[in-house]
Design a protein around this motif. Sequence first.
Motif, mmCIF file in Angstrom:
data_model
loop_
_atom_site.group_PDB
_atom_site.id
_atom_site.type_symbol
_atom_site.label_atom_id
_atom_site.label_comp_id
_atom_site.label_asym_id
_atom_site.label_seq_id
_atom_site.Cartn_x
_atom_site.Cartn_y
_atom_site.Cartn_z
ATOM 1 N N UNK A 22 10.555 -24.743 13.565
ATOM 2 C CA UNK A 22 11.212 -23.933 14.599
ATOM 3 C C UNK A 22 10.531 -22.573 14.625
ATOM 4 N N UNK A 23 10.549 -21.934 15.791
ATOM 5 C CA UNK A 23 9.963 -20.599 15.945
ATOM 6 C C UNK A 23 11.014 -19.682 16.539
ATOM 7 N N UNK A 24 11.167 -18.502 15.929
ATOM 8 C CA UNK A 24 12.035 -17.457 16.472
ATOM 9 C C UNK A 24 11.136 -16.273 16.796
ATOM 10 N N UNK A 27 9.393 -20.186 11.569
ATOM 11 C CA UNK A 27 8.433 -19.105 11.732
ATOM 12 C C UNK A 27 9.102 -17.976 12.499
ATOM 13 N N UNK A 28 9.011 -16.770 11.978
ATOM 14 C CA UNK A 28 9.501 -15.580 12.669
ATOM 15 C C UNK A 28 8.269 -14.873 13.216
ATOM 16 N N UNK A 29 8.117 -14.860 14.532
ATOM 17 C CA UNK A 29 6.911 -14.334 15.165
ATOM 18 C C UNK A 29 7.205 -13.068 15.957
ATOM 19 N N UNK A 50 0.056 -21.621 13.711
ATOM 20 C CA UNK A 50 0.450 -22.357 12.503
ATOM 21 C C UNK A 50 1.580 -23.332 12.811
ATOM 22 N N UNK A 51 2.568 -22.869 13.563
ATOM 23 C CA UNK A 51 3.696 -23.734 13.920
ATOM 24 C C UNK A 51 3.226 -24.936 14.739
#
Length: 93
Positions: free
Chosen positions: A81-83, A55-57, A69-70
């Motif tokens: 993974x979240x960035x 996920x790109x947040x 969501x993540x």
Amino acid sequence: MMSLEGAPIVTAAQMRAAEDIAIAEGTSTATLMQRAGAGVADWVRRLARGSEILFLCGPGNNGGDGYVAAAILRGEGVDVRVAASGEPRTDIA
């Protein structure tokens, strides 16, 4: 703009207007974010089909939807993974 199933979806302006109405009628921003994040998680679950998810947040509330969501998917055991492109600009995000 079209959804993945071919049915029309709303524009950004239409969504803002719908959110404003929901908030004016007593729905909290946190509840709206939880609903949006759950919807995103549902679509991503279907599209990713067991693949690792990134996920790109961003720093706004849409980024907050991504965090929700993540978290939902991670809670289901999905490799997530979240960035983040920056620190959230609001407490809710």
